[in-house]
Scaffold this motif. Structure first.
Motif, short mmCIF file in Angstrom:
data_model
loop_
_atom_site.label_atom_id
_atom_site.label_comp_id
_atom_site.label_asym_id
_atom_site.label_seq_id
_atom_site.Cartn_x
_atom_site.Cartn_y
_atom_site.Cartn_z
N GLU A 1 -18.70 0.65 10.80
CA GLU A 1 -17.96 1.83 10.32
C GLU A 1 -16.87 1.43 9.33
OE1 GLU A 1 -16.55 3.81 13.79
OE2 GLU A 1 -18.55 4.48 14.39
N ASP A 2 -16.15 0.34 9.62
CA ASP A 2 -15.11 -0.11 8.70
C ASP A 2 -15.71 -0.48 7.34
OD1 ASP A 2 -13.20 0.29 10.63
OD2 ASP A 2 -13.07 -1.83 11.23
N GLU A 3 -16.86 -1.16 7.36
CA GLU A 3 -17.52 -1.52 6.11
C GLU A 3 -17.94 -0.28 5.33
OE1 GLU A 3 -18.34 -4.12 3.30
OE2 GLU A 3 -17.55 -4.70 5.26
N GLU A 4 -18.47 0.72 6.05
CA GLU A 4 -18.85 1.97 5.37
C GLU A 4 -17.64 2.66 4.78
OE1 GLU A 4 -20.87 4.32 8.29
OE2 GLU A 4 -22.73 3.15 8.16
N ILE A 5 -16.54 2.66 5.53
CA ILE A 5 -15.32 3.29 5.01
C ILE A 5 -14.84 2.56 3.75
CG2 ILE A 5 -12.87 3.66 5.51
CD1 ILE A 5 -13.72 4.29 8.40
N ARG A 6 -14.89 1.22 3.76
CA ARG A 6 -14.48 0.46 2.57
C ARG A 6 -15.36 0.79 1.37
NH1 ARG A 6 -14.37 -4.67 5.87
NH2 ARG A 6 -12.36 -4.58 6.88
N SER A 7 -16.69 0.85 1.62
CA SER A 7 -17.58 1.15 0.49
C SER A 7 -17.36 2.57 -0.02
CB SER A 7 -19.04 0.94 0.90
OG SER A 7 -19.39 1.87 1.91
N LEU A 8 -17.13 3.52 0.88
CA LEU A 8 -16.86 4.90 0.45
C LEU A 8 -15.55 4.97 -0.35
CD1 LEU A 8 -17.90 6.99 3.58
CD2 LEU A 8 -19.01 6.95 1.35
N ARG A 9 -14.56 4.22 0.07
CA ARG A 9 -13.29 4.24 -0.66
C ARG A 9 -13.44 3.66 -2.06
NH1 ARG A 9 -9.25 2.55 4.29
NH2 ARG A 9 -9.11 4.64 5.17
N LYS A 10 -14.29 2.62 -2.17
CA LYS A 10 -14.52 2.05 -3.50
C LYS A 10 -15.24 3.04 -4.40
CE LYS A 10 -14.64 -2.81 -2.21
NZ LYS A 10 -15.47 -4.01 -2.06
N GLU A 11 -16.22 3.77 -3.81
CA GLU A 11 -16.98 4.74 -4.60
C GLU A 11 -16.14 5.96 -4.95
OE1 GLU A 11 -20.38 5.74 -2.31
OE2 GLU A 11 -21.24 3.73 -2.42
N MET A 12 -15.26 6.32 -4.05
CA MET A 12 -14.48 7.55 -4.27
C MET A 12 -13.19 7.25 -5.02
SD MET A 12 -15.08 9.37 -0.57
CE MET A 12 -13.66 10.37 -0.77
N VAL A 13 -13.33 6.75 -6.21
CA VAL A 13 -12.17 6.51 -7.05
C VAL A 13 -11.72 7.86 -7.57
CG1 VAL A 13 -11.33 5.39 -9.15
CG2 VAL A 13 -12.97 4.22 -7.67
N PRO A 14 -10.49 8.21 -7.36
CA PRO A 14 -10.05 9.54 -7.82
C PRO A 14 -10.05 9.62 -9.34
CG PRO A 14 -8.20 8.30 -6.97
CD PRO A 14 -9.42 7.49 -6.68
N LYS A 15 -10.67 10.64 -9.84
CA LYS A 15 -10.72 10.85 -11.29
C LYS A 15 -9.89 12.09 -11.61
CE LYS A 15 -15.28 8.84 -11.76
NZ LYS A 15 -16.68 9.06 -12.10
N ALA A 16 -9.10 11.97 -12.63
CA ALA A 16 -8.26 13.09 -13.02
C ALA A 16 -9.11 14.15 -13.70
CB ALA A 16 -7.17 12.61 -13.97
#
Length: 160
Positions: free
Chosen positions: A89-104
């Motif tokens: 789960e921690d690995e999935e959360i890390r990968s999701l955070r990398k993918e979900m870069v906030p775009k203005a």
């Protein structure tokens, strides 16, 4: 005394004269005889016996130990499974955070404001709804084995 009792006594004396009632003298003679006493019995000694409580205690201790080890192993296995799941789960959360870069969001063009334009498609021409006549059958409601059919108003009518 009753008659039947006396008759029974007489029958008993006739049939077995020795077993008839004894006189007082006969009873005294019997008591006057000294009968030898039986020899005294030896004191009994308790036999050695072995209780199974010791064996049962050992077996119970082994059983308790096996149950405790099974319980401990199952707890260890549960902890390992939970640890692996948490790592996944921690690995999935890390990968999701990398993918979900906030775009203005893009800034609107204030120098070119949006003006809606008229569509080039032709307008829809309204039509009168086509209601079926009351006498027509609703074929979607009829199955092959039914003896009755639905009309548009869905009232039951027998087939003629």
């Amino acid at each position: 005394m009753h008659i039947w009792f006396m008759e029974a006594k007489a029958n008993m004396e006739r049939s077995n004269p020795k077993s008839a009632f004894k006189t007082k003298e006969q009873v005294r003679d019997k008591n006057s005889k000294i009968t030898p006493k039986p020899p005294a019995k030896e004191n009994t000694r308790p036999q050695e016996f072995k209780l199974h409580t010791g064996q049962r205690a050992v077996k119970r201790a082994m059983f308790n130990y096996s149950v405790a080890t099974k319980f401990y192993l199952s707890e260890v296995q549960k902890r390992q499974v939970e640890k692996v799941q948490k790592m996944i789960e921690d690995e999935e959360i890390r990968s999701l955070r990398k993918e979900m870069v906030p775009k203005a969001q893009l800034m609107p063009f204030f120098d070119r404001p949006f003006f809606p334009q008229r569509s080039n498609r032709p307008l829809t021409i309204p039509r009168e709804p086509s209601f079926r006549s009351v006498n027509s059958k609703c074929w979607s409601c009829i199955s092959e084995n039914e003896l009755y059919y639905f009309q548009h108003a869905h009232a039951w009518n027998p087939i003629k």
